[in-house]
Design a protein around this motif. Structure first.
Motif, PDB file in Angstrom:
ATOM      1  N   LYS A 151     -12.946  12.981  -2.811  1.00 37.48           N
ATOM      2  CA  LYS A 151     -12.951  11.763  -3.629  1.00 37.48           C
ATOM      3  C   LYS A 151     -11.577  11.519  -4.246  1.00 37.48           C
ATOM      4  O   LYS A 151     -11.053  10.396  -4.245  1.00 37.48           O
ATOM      5  CB  LYS A 151     -14.001  11.899  -4.737  1.00 37.48           C
ATOM      6  N   LEU A 152     -10.941  12.594  -4.779  1.00 33.62           N
ATOM      7  CA  LEU A 152      -9.609  12.458  -5.381  1.00 33.62           C
ATOM      8  C   LEU A 152      -8.574  12.052  -4.333  1.00 33.62           C
ATOM      9  O   LEU A 152      -7.676  11.237  -4.604  1.00 33.62           O
ATOM     10  CB  LEU A 152      -9.195  13.773  -6.043  1.00 33.62           C
ATOM     11  N   GLU A 153      -8.682  12.620  -3.125  1.00 31.68           N
ATOM     12  CA  GLU A 153      -7.738  12.254  -2.063  1.00 31.68           C
ATOM     13  C   GLU A 153      -7.855  10.774  -1.705  1.00 31.68           C
ATOM     14  O   GLU A 153      -6.869  10.090  -1.477  1.00 31.68           O
ATOM     15  CB  GLU A 153      -8.012  13.122  -0.824  1.00 31.68           C
ATOM     16  N   SER A 154      -9.088  10.272  -1.665  1.00 27.83           N
ATOM     17  CA  SER A 154      -9.309   8.843  -1.389  1.00 27.83           C
ATOM     18  C   SER A 154      -8.682   7.981  -2.472  1.00 27.83           C
ATOM     19  O   SER A 154      -8.034   6.966  -2.190  1.00 27.83           O
ATOM     20  CB  SER A 154     -10.807   8.572  -1.280  1.00 27.83           C
ATOM     21  N   GLU A 155      -8.868   8.399  -3.741  1.00 29.60           N
ATOM     22  CA  GLU A 155      -8.286   7.638  -4.860  1.00 29.60           C
ATOM     23  C   GLU A 155      -6.756   7.672  -4.782  1.00 29.60           C
ATOM     24  O   GLU A 155      -6.088   6.671  -5.059  1.00 29.60           O
ATOM     25  CB  GLU A 155      -8.763   8.216  -6.193  1.00 29.60           C
ATOM     26  N   ASN A 156      -6.191   8.823  -4.408  1.00 24.74           N
ATOM     27  CA  ASN A 156      -4.725   8.928  -4.277  1.00 24.74           C
ATOM     28  C   ASN A 156      -4.194   7.979  -3.200  1.00 24.74           C
ATOM     29  O   ASN A 156      -3.151   7.352  -3.368  1.00 24.74           O
ATOM     30  CB  ASN A 156      -4.333  10.371  -3.926  1.00 24.74           C
ATOM     31  N   ARG A 157      -4.920   7.878  -2.061  1.00 20.36           N
ATOM     32  CA  ARG A 157      -4.485   6.952  -1.001  1.00 20.36           C
ATOM     33  C   ARG A 157      -4.466   5.514  -1.498  1.00 20.36           C
ATOM     34  O   ARG A 157      -3.517   4.766  -1.242  1.00 20.36           O
ATOM     35  CB  ARG A 157      -5.430   7.079   0.201  1.00 20.36           C
ATOM     36  N   ASN A 158      -5.523   5.161  -2.260  1.00 21.36           N
ATOM     37  CA  ASN A 158      -5.576   3.794  -2.811  1.00 21.36           C
ATOM     38  C   ASN A 158      -4.416   3.545  -3.759  1.00 21.36           C
ATOM     39  O   ASN A 158      -3.805   2.471  -3.760  1.00 21.36           O
ATOM     40  CB  ASN A 158      -6.893   3.569  -3.543  1.00 21.36           C
ATOM     41  N   LEU A 159      -4.115   4.550  -4.613  1.00 20.10           N
ATOM     42  CA  LEU A 159      -3.005   4.400  -5.563  1.00 20.10           C
ATOM     43  C   LEU A 159      -1.671   4.273  -4.824  1.00 20.10           C
ATOM     44  O   LEU A 159      -0.807   3.471  -5.226  1.00 20.10           O
ATOM     45  CB  LEU A 159      -2.974   5.596  -6.524  1.00 20.10           C
ATOM     46  N   ARG A 160      -1.468   5.046  -3.762  1.00 24.82           N
ATOM     47  CA  ARG A 160      -0.210   4.944  -2.999  1.00 24.82           C
ATOM     48  C   ARG A 160      -0.063   3.558  -2.382  1.00 24.82           C
ATOM     49  O   ARG A 160       1.026   2.976  -2.377  1.00 24.82           O
ATOM     50  CB  ARG A 160      -0.195   6.010  -1.896  1.00 24.82           C
ATOM     51  N   GLU A 161      -1.186   3.024  -1.866  1.00 34.83           N
ATOM     52  CA  GLU A 161      -1.127   1.675  -1.289  1.00 34.83           C
ATOM     53  C   GLU A 161      -0.728   0.655  -2.349  1.00 34.83           C
ATOM     54  O   GLU A 161       0.096  -0.228  -2.090  1.00 34.83           O
ATOM     55  CB  GLU A 161      -2.498   1.307  -0.713  1.00 34.83           C
ATOM     56  N   GLN A 162      -1.317   0.781  -3.561  1.00 37.26           N
ATOM     57  CA  GLN A 162      -0.968  -0.146  -4.643  1.00 37.26           C
ATOM     58  C   GLN A 162       0.504   0.015  -5.044  1.00 37.26           C
ATOM     59  O   GLN A 162       1.185  -0.979  -5.313  1.00 37.26           O
ATOM     60  CB  GLN A 162      -1.872   0.100  -5.853  1.00 37.26           C
ATOM     61  N   ILE A 163       0.986   1.267  -5.085  1.00 34.69           N
ATOM     62  CA  ILE A 163       2.401   1.505  -5.449  1.00 34.69           C
ATOM     63  C   ILE A 163       3.320   0.872  -4.411  1.00 34.69           C
ATOM     64  O   ILE A 163       4.336   0.244  -4.757  1.00 34.69           O
ATOM     65  CB  ILE A 163       2.668   3.018  -5.579  1.00 34.69           C
ATOM     66  N   ASN A 164       2.962   0.993  -3.128  1.00 36.62           N
ATOM     67  CA  ASN A 164       3.782   0.387  -2.066  1.00 36.62           C
ATOM     68  C   ASN A 164       3.844  -1.132  -2.220  1.00 36.62           C
ATOM     69  O   ASN A 164       4.895  -1.762  -2.068  1.00 36.62           O
ATOM     70  CB  ASN A 164       3.227   0.752  -0.693  1.00 36.62           C
ATOM     71  N   ILE A 165       2.655  -1.724  -2.541  1.00 35.01           N
ATOM     72  CA  ILE A 165       2.610  -3.186  -2.730  1.00 35.01           C
ATOM     73  C   ILE A 165       3.482  -3.591  -3.910  1.00 35.01           C
ATOM     74  O   ILE A 165       4.253  -4.554  -3.846  1.00 35.01           O
ATOM     75  CB  ILE A 165       1.153  -3.651  -2.947  1.00 35.01           C
ATOM     76  N   MET A 166       3.377  -2.825  -5.025  1.00 32.29           N
ATOM     77  CA  MET A 166       4.158  -3.160  -6.227  1.00 32.29           C
ATOM     78  C   MET A 166       5.660  -3.000  -5.965  1.00 32.29           C
ATOM     79  O   MET A 166       6.463  -3.835  -6.415  1.00 32.29           O
ATOM     80  CB  MET A 166       3.717  -2.264  -7.390  1.00 32.29           C
ATOM     81  N   ASN A 167       6.047  -1.970  -5.223  1.00 30.86           N
ATOM     82  CA  ASN A 167       7.470  -1.801  -4.888  1.00 30.86           C
ATOM     83  C   ASN A 167       7.963  -2.959  -4.029  1.00 30.86           C
ATOM     84  O   ASN A 167       9.077  -3.466  -4.215  1.00 30.86           O
ATOM     85  CB  ASN A 167       7.680  -0.481  -4.148  1.00 30.86           C
ATOM     86  N   SER A 168       7.122  -3.401  -3.100  1.00 26.06           N
ATOM     87  CA  SER A 168       7.489  -4.543  -2.249  1.00 26.06           C
ATOM     88  C   SER A 168       7.693  -5.794  -3.095  1.00 26.06           C
ATOM     89  O   SER A 168       8.651  -6.553  -2.897  1.00 26.06           O
ATOM     90  CB  SER A 168       6.389  -4.772  -1.206  1.00 26.06           C
ATOM     91  N   LEU A 169       6.744  -6.000  -4.063  1.00 23.36           N
ATOM     92  CA  LEU A 169       6.857  -7.177  -4.943  1.00 23.36           C
ATOM     93  C   LEU A 169       8.124  -7.104  -5.780  1.00 23.36           C
ATOM     94  O   LEU A 169       8.803  -8.125  -5.997  1.00 23.36           O
ATOM     95  CB  LEU A 169       5.625  -7.268  -5.849  1.00 23.36           C
ATOM     96  N   ARG A 170       8.483  -5.925  -6.276  1.00 28.37           N
ATOM     97  CA  ARG A 170       9.695  -5.794  -7.097  1.00 28.37           C
ATOM     98  C   ARG A 170      10.946  -6.118  -6.266  1.00 28.37           C
ATOM     99  O   ARG A 170      11.881  -6.780  -6.756  1.00 28.37           O
ATOM    100  CB  ARG A 170       9.792  -4.368  -7.662  1.00 28.37           C
ATOM    101  N   ARG A 171      10.964  -5.645  -5.004  1.00 29.38           N
ATOM    102  CA  ARG A 171      12.130  -5.940  -4.155  1.00 29.38           C
ATOM    103  C   ARG A 171      12.272  -7.448  -3.919  1.00 29.38           C
ATOM    104  O   ARG A 171      13.367  -7.995  -3.981  1.00 29.38           O
ATOM    105  CB  ARG A 171      11.979  -5.195  -2.813  1.00 29.38           C
ATOM    106  N   ARG A 172      11.144  -8.099  -3.679  1.00 26.80           N
ATOM    107  CA  ARG A 172      11.188  -9.553  -3.471  1.00 26.80           C
ATOM    108  C   ARG A 172      11.618 -10.265  -4.744  1.00 26.80           C
ATOM    109  O   ARG A 172      12.308 -11.297  -4.699  1.00 26.80           O
ATOM    110  CB  ARG A 172       9.808 -10.051  -3.028  1.00 26.80           C
TER     111      ARG A 172
END
Length: 663
Positions: free
Chosen positions: A504-525
């Motif tokens: 369950k924790l590993e699944s939550e970590n994957r979701n958090l990494r995806e959100q972090i990637n999206i946020m980093n992309s938004l910051r670059r734009r």
């Protein structure tokens, strides 16, 4: 003369509806109705206005609380249970046969039979309400908040409440009806008044029949419920139970909140209590639990009717001060003579305790004299009985004689008794004491024998316990093998549970990494200028704005996305202006005119979110908009403001020229 009307009621087999028979004295025909609900019953009773309601079992109408609720609408109607009190009465069929009536076979026939039997005087009365009621006088309408018109209405309504209150008090006094009155006063008159009236509802209903409320004043007459439903047979009205011997001093503080304080004659506090709607029947029941009151104390003069009524029921002495006790007087009594914690008491309990203390102090010297004399005589006598006589103005010598000779309760005057008779009585008492001592010695010997037997059984018990311990050790050894296997199984289950939790924790970590990637992309734009990040503000209030600024979520140059613009004004706008924000997008509601003026003054664009629908995006919890689209909206706002300023200037110039022309 009005015809006597009796309504007979019986529950139908469905247990949800009722059959009703209406019997009128002097008429042969009986009106019969079936399938009536409880609400139908209430409507019918209002329509018919019977003098009597007959049932074979009152609890067919519902639970005790439901029965009270039904008959609170008709407190003056007499209720008869024709089968007599519960667990004592006969069946309806047997009573019908005894009175030569047809044997009822159906619900409607049972209702008819009950009505006829009640008319003949069969059964017992069902008493639901005390011979006491409340009259509540209150404002018929609220004056509202503030303003001269509200003050005028409050003055008028509260003056009318005071007038009606005084009128009711005058009527009760004129009819010599005992009552206590408590008022919630205001500077204009009375907001609310409560009368506790110590007569049955039917008396008050008759006396106040001509008095009605109005749009401005409500007058409500309520019967006081009994603590339980009571069944009274003819000529057998229940009286106070046989009173226990312990004598009490009871302080009472009546009011909208009534308090009692119960002490024994040595001023040990047994009970204190305060509550709203603390009626006489419940107070008497509470007192009887601890004993019988010898003295009832209050702190006002004249004493309230509630205290008078209770003192009268117990034939107790009513003690009250020559003038009302002040708050200072009460506090001094408590500090000097009360050993308990004053801080744990409410104001009503303190008043009741101080009233009891004052009553005790009135008789303290007499009580001390009784104790000294009895100690000197060395006689076994009920001191409380002697004290109960002296507070009723019997002299001490006669009081002791009456108690010794068992003359308490005699209505004859105390006769003079010679010393020989008194000596003989004392000798008899000494012989009784000697005989009792002999019996006590015999019992002591038996107790010693029993104790030796107990010791023998204890030794046997100890030996058996030793054997049990050996058996327990053998059982424990057998259990250890079983427990070892059980422990292994528990550990396996725990391991599987932990593995599941890790997945369950590993699944939550994957979701958090995806959100972090999206946020980093938004910051670059955002850094490239393609998009602008929006700062969401849920509500336009000072508390929300201050909280976001304190947390550093609103920075200079930010674009604020205002989700709800309602609530804020000039001061809220000034708070957000301090951060030199770039623009505000309003999604819901409209900003107040004061807030708009502040933002226009500081050249902060306010953009209607309606025009940017579909352009505001939400990804990974972050709102953003294309920078180009935002700049277009800002330019449009600035253009609109410039056009408005141009129009305003033209209007000012035209007005100035017109003024010069007219001059």
């Amino acid at each position: 003369m009005a015809k006597k009307i009796v309504i007979g009621i019986d529950i139908e087999p469905s247990r949800k509806t009722f059959s009703v028979a209406i019997f009128k004295h002097g008429e042969r025909s009986i009106r019969r109705l079936q399938g009536l609900s409880v609400q139908d019953l209430i409507s019918l009773i209002k329509e018919v206005n019977p003098s009597m309601i007959a049932v074979d079992n009152i609890f067919e109408l519902g639970s005790a609380s439901e029965i009270f609720s039904i008959f609170e609408n008709f407190p003056g109607v007499e209720i008869i249970q024709v089968t007599g009190p519960p667990f004592k009465g006969l069946s309806l069929q047997k009573i019908a046969k005894m009175h030569n009536l047809p044997i009822p076979r159906s619900s409607i026939q049972e209702a008819e039979t009950a009505a006829v039997l009640a008319h003949k005087g069969c059964g017992c009365k069902v008493k639901l309400f005390e011979d006491e009621c409340e009259i509540i006088v209150s404002r018929g309408r609220s004056p509202g908040r503030g303003g001269s018109s509200a003050l005028r209405l409050a003055r008028m309504v509260e003056a009318k409440v005071a007038t009606v209150t005084n009128e009711i008090a005058s009527i009760l006094k004129k009819n010599k009806i005992a009552f206590d009155m408590y008022c919630e006063e205001s500077k204009f008159g009375v907001k609310r008044a409560l009368f506790n009236v110590y007569v049955p509802y039917r008396v008050i209903h008759r006396v106040l029949r001509g008095l009605k409320g109005s749009q401005d004043v409500n007058v409500e007459i309520k019967p006081v419920r009994r603590r339980r439903i009571t069944f009274i047979e003819e000529g057998k009205e229940s009286k106070l139970p046989s009173l226990p011997k312990r004598k009490l001093i009871v302080g009472i503080d009546p009011g909208m909140t009534t308090a009692i304080a119960i002490f024994d004659l040595d001023m040990r506090l047994l009970h204190t209590e305060s509550k709203k709607e603390f009626h006489m029947d419940e107070i008497i029941s509470r007192i009887l639990f601890f004993g019988v009151p010898l003295i009832i104390g209050v702190d006002v003069n004249p004493p309230p009717q509630l205290a008078k009524q209770i003192a009268s029921k117990f034939n107790a002495v009513l003690s009250y001060p020559p003038r009302n006790l002040s708050s200072r007087d009460k506090m001094e009594l408590l500090k000097k003579h009360f050993a308990g914690s004053i801080s744990e008491l409410d104001v009503h309990e303190r008043d009741a305790i101080s009233a009891a203390i004052r009553a005790f102090l009135t008789y303290k010297r007499l009580f001390e004299t009784v104790d000294r004399v009895i100690d000197y005589l060395s006689v076994d006598i009920d001191r409380e009985e002697v004290k109960s006589l002296i507070v009723r103005n019997v002299n001490l010598k006669d009081a002791i004689r009456k108690v010794l000779l068992g003359e308490i309760g005699s209505k004859k005057s105390v006769k003079k008794i010679d010393e020989k008779l008194l000596t003989s009585r004392i000798e008899t008492l000494k012989k009784q004491i000697s005989e009792r001592d002999r019996i006590i010695s015999l019992f002591k010997e038996k107790v010693e024998n029993l104790e030796r037997e107990i010791e023998k059984y204890r030794r046997r018990e100890k030996a058996l316990l030793g054997e049990i311990e050996k058996l327990n050790q053998k059982i424990s050894k057998l259990k250890s093998d079983v427990m070892r296997e059980k422990t292994l199984q528990d550990m396996k289950r725990q391991i599987e549970s932990l593995r599941s939790y890790i997945r369950k924790l590993e699944s939550e970590n994957r979701n958090l990494r995806e959100q972090i990637n999206i946020m980093n992309s938004l910051r670059r734009r955002a850094v490239k200028g393609e998009i602008t990040i929006l700062v969401p503000v849920p509500k336009f209030t000072s508390s929300v704005i201050d909280d976001l600024i304190e947390k550093g979520l609103i920075q200079d140059g930010d674009v604020v996305l205002l989700e709800d613009a309602s609530g804020g004004g000039k001061s809220t706008a000034l708070n957000i202006v301090k951060k030199r924000i770039k623009a505000i997008i309003v999604m819901k509601s409209k900003l107040s005119d004061q807030a708009l003026e502040i933002f226009e003054k500081y050249d902060i664009p306010v953009i209607d979110g309606e025009f940017l629908k579909g352009h505001i995006k939400l990804e990974a919890g972050t709102y953003y908009i294309a920078t180009q689209k935002l700049e277009e909206a800002v330019d449009a706002w600035k253009k609109k403001v410039r056009e408005q300023i141009t129009r305003d200037l033209k209007e000012i110039i035209l007005e100035e020229r017109f003024r010069e022309y007219t001059q």
